[in-house]
Design a protein around this motif. Structure first.
Motif, PDB file in Angstrom:
ATOM      1  N   ARG A  99      72.085  61.923 -11.815  1.00 35.08           N
ATOM      2  CA  ARG A  99      72.585  63.042 -11.017  1.00 35.08           C
ATOM      3  C   ARG A  99      71.818  63.263  -9.714  1.00 35.08           C
ATOM      4  O   ARG A  99      72.430  63.547  -8.673  1.00 35.08           O
ATOM      5  N   SER A 100      70.521  63.197  -9.746  1.00 31.33           N
ATOM      6  CA  SER A 100      69.749  63.642  -8.590  1.00 31.33           C
ATOM      7  C   SER A 100      69.101  62.484  -7.868  1.00 31.33           C
ATOM      8  O   SER A 100      68.863  61.408  -8.438  1.00 31.33           O
ATOM      9  N   ARG A 101      68.801  62.717  -6.597  1.00 29.16           N
ATOM     10  CA  ARG A 101      68.117  61.719  -5.785  1.00 29.16           C
ATOM     11  C   ARG A 101      66.760  61.394  -6.373  1.00 29.16           C
ATOM     12  O   ARG A 101      66.371  60.224  -6.480  1.00 29.16           O
ATOM     13  N   ALA A 102      66.036  62.438  -6.783  1.00 23.59           N
ATOM     14  CA  ALA A 102      64.690  62.229  -7.328  1.00 23.59           C
ATOM     15  C   ALA A 102      64.737  61.350  -8.568  1.00 23.59           C
ATOM     16  O   ALA A 102      63.927  60.437  -8.748  1.00 23.59           O
ATOM     17  N   ARG A 103      65.699  61.612  -9.422  1.00 19.98           N
ATOM     18  CA  ARG A 103      65.792  60.800 -10.644  1.00 19.98           C
ATOM     19  C   ARG A 103      66.282  59.396 -10.342  1.00 19.98           C
ATOM     20  O   ARG A 103      65.904  58.436 -11.004  1.00 19.98           O
ATOM     21  N   CYS A 104      67.114  59.248  -9.322  1.00 25.25           N
ATOM     22  CA  CYS A 104      67.532  57.902  -8.938  1.00 25.25           C
ATOM     23  C   CYS A 104      66.330  57.089  -8.468  1.00 25.25           C
ATOM     24  O   CYS A 104      66.167  55.923  -8.827  1.00 25.25           O
ATOM     25  N   LEU A 105      65.488  57.720  -7.643  1.00 27.15           N
ATOM     26  CA  LEU A 105      64.327  57.007  -7.103  1.00 27.15           C
ATOM     27  C   LEU A 105      63.342  56.626  -8.203  1.00 27.15           C
ATOM     28  O   LEU A 105      62.689  55.581  -8.122  1.00 27.15           O
ATOM     29  N   SER A 106      63.248  57.446  -9.232  1.00 23.14           N
ATOM     30  CA  SER A 106      62.320  57.150 -10.321  1.00 23.14           C
ATOM     31  C   SER A 106      63.017  56.442 -11.477  1.00 23.14           C
ATOM     32  O   SER A 106      62.391  56.169 -12.502  1.00 23.14           O
ATOM     33  N   ARG A 107      64.287  56.131 -11.272  1.00 25.68           N
ATOM     34  CA  ARG A 107      65.095  55.428 -12.278  1.00 25.68           C
ATOM     35  C   ARG A 107      65.067  56.166 -13.624  1.00 25.68           C
ATOM     36  O   ARG A 107      64.973  55.551 -14.690  1.00 25.68           O
ATOM     37  N   ASP A 108      65.200  57.466 -13.533  1.00 29.55           N
ATOM     38  CA  ASP A 108      65.249  58.316 -14.713  1.00 29.55           C
ATOM     39  C   ASP A 108      66.717  58.652 -14.970  1.00 29.55           C
ATOM     40  O   ASP A 108      67.217  59.685 -14.550  1.00 29.55           O
ATOM     41  N   VAL A 109      67.374  57.754 -15.653  1.00 29.53           N
ATOM     42  CA  VAL A 109      68.821  57.795 -15.830  1.00 29.53           C
ATOM     43  C   VAL A 109      69.242  58.976 -16.699  1.00 29.53           C
ATOM     44  O   VAL A 109      68.609  59.274 -17.709  1.00 29.53           O
ATOM     45  N   ASN A 110      70.343  59.617 -16.315  1.00 32.33           N
ATOM     46  CA  ASN A 110      70.903  60.684 -17.140  1.00 32.33           C
ATOM     47  C   ASN A 110      71.725  60.128 -18.305  1.00 32.33           C
ATOM     48  O   ASN A 110      71.608  60.579 -19.434  1.00 32.33           O
ATOM     49  N   TYR A 111      72.583  59.141 -18.002  1.00 30.40           N
ATOM     50  CA  TYR A 111      73.463  58.590 -19.025  1.00 30.40           C
ATOM     51  C   TYR A 111      73.497  57.069 -18.968  1.00 30.40           C
ATOM     52  O   TYR A 111      73.546  56.475 -17.881  1.00 30.40           O
ATOM     53  N   TRP A 112      73.514  56.455 -20.142  1.00 31.23           N
ATOM     54  CA  TRP A 112      73.760  55.015 -20.290  1.00 31.23           C
ATOM     55  C   TRP A 112      75.054  54.820 -21.063  1.00 31.23           C
ATOM     56  O   TRP A 112      75.380  55.584 -21.975  1.00 31.23           O
ATOM     57  N   GLY A 113      75.762  53.760 -20.700  1.00 28.39           N
ATOM     58  CA  GLY A 113      76.898  53.368 -21.511  1.00 28.39           C
ATOM     59  C   GLY A 113      76.427  52.584 -22.724  1.00 28.39           C
ATOM     60  O   GLY A 113      75.229  52.316 -22.883  1.00 28.39           O
ATOM     61  N   GLN A 114      77.375  52.201 -23.560  1.00 27.50           N
ATOM     62  CA  GLN A 114      77.021  51.534 -24.816  1.00 27.50           C
ATOM     63  C   GLN A 114      76.799  50.031 -24.653  1.00 27.50           C
ATOM     64  O   GLN A 114      76.258  49.385 -25.549  1.00 27.50           O
ATOM     65  N   GLY A 115      77.202  49.478 -23.522  1.00 31.58           N
ATOM     66  CA  GLY A 115      76.998  48.061 -23.248  1.00 31.58           C
ATOM     67  C   GLY A 115      78.235  47.223 -23.470  1.00 31.58           C
ATOM     68  O   GLY A 115      79.056  47.533 -24.334  1.00 31.58           O
ATOM     69  N   ALA A 116      78.357  46.166 -22.677  1.00 33.58           N
ATOM     70  CA  ALA A 116      79.469  45.218 -22.790  1.00 33.58           C
ATOM     71  C   ALA A 116      78.896  43.802 -22.726  1.00 33.58           C
ATOM     72  O   ALA A 116      78.139  43.482 -21.817  1.00 33.58           O
ATOM     73  N   GLN A 117      79.279  42.977 -23.701  1.00 31.45           N
ATOM     74  CA  GLN A 117      78.760  41.606 -23.764  1.00 31.45           C
ATOM     75  C   GLN A 117      79.495  40.723 -22.767  1.00 31.45           C
ATOM     76  O   GLN A 117      80.736  40.705 -22.730  1.00 31.45           O
ATOM     77  N   VAL A 118      78.725  39.975 -21.996  1.00 34.31           N
ATOM     78  CA  VAL A 118      79.264  38.952 -21.098  1.00 34.31           C
ATOM     79  C   VAL A 118      78.634  37.627 -21.497  1.00 34.31           C
ATOM     80  O   VAL A 118      77.410  37.512 -21.551  1.00 34.31           O
ATOM     81  N   THR A 119      79.469  36.649 -21.780  1.00 34.53           N
ATOM     82  CA  THR A 119      78.986  35.330 -22.191  1.00 34.53           C
ATOM     83  C   THR A 119      79.587  34.280 -21.270  1.00 34.53           C
ATOM     84  O   THR A 119      80.806  34.235 -21.083  1.00 34.53           O
TER      85      THR A 119
END
Length: 122
Positions: A99-119
């Motif tokens: 959400r915020s610039r500060a958290r973007c700069l510190s890579r403090d993510v608010n939400y992660w997705g569950q992941g998608a496999q690429v092979t």
């Protein structure tokens, strides 16, 4: 409802293309940055591409010229177009929203997705 849900993973041969999508449960313009990362088993998660709210995009050197990140604020989706895929691109790909610039700069993510496999097969 999950905040972020990825889709579009799969298997391709070297040189092929895949398009990953990340659907957000809230408006994507709520986030100062959104990004795609990938993780190979036993290794750390690496950022692949990042898109800021103003439209600036940044790419890891290992995907420059092959991957493109974009965002559709109307459809509330983040997309990663992956071209000329190589076997070393094989990984689980995650989208993230901050959400915020500060958290973007510190890579403090608010939400992660569950992941998608690429092979990618050689």
């Amino acid at each position: 409802q999950e905040p972020l849900v990825e889709s579009g993973g799969g298997s391709v041969h070297a040189g092929g293309s895949l398009r990953l999508s990340c659907a957000s449960s809230e408006y994507t313009n709520n986030f100062f940055c959104m990004d795609w990362s990938r993780q190979i088993p036993g290794k750390e998660r690496d950022e692949v591409a990042r898109l800021y709210a103003g439209g600036n995009a940044h790419y890891a050197d290992f995907v420059k010229g092959r991957f493109a990140i974009s965002r559709d604020d109307v459809k509330k989706t983040l997309t990663l177009q992956m071209d000329n895929l190589q076997p070393e691109d094989t990984a689980v790909y995650y989208c993230a929203a901050t959400r915020s610039r500060a958290r973007c700069l510190s890579r403090d993510v608010n939400y992660w997705g569950q992941g998608a496999q690429v092979t990618v097969a050689s």
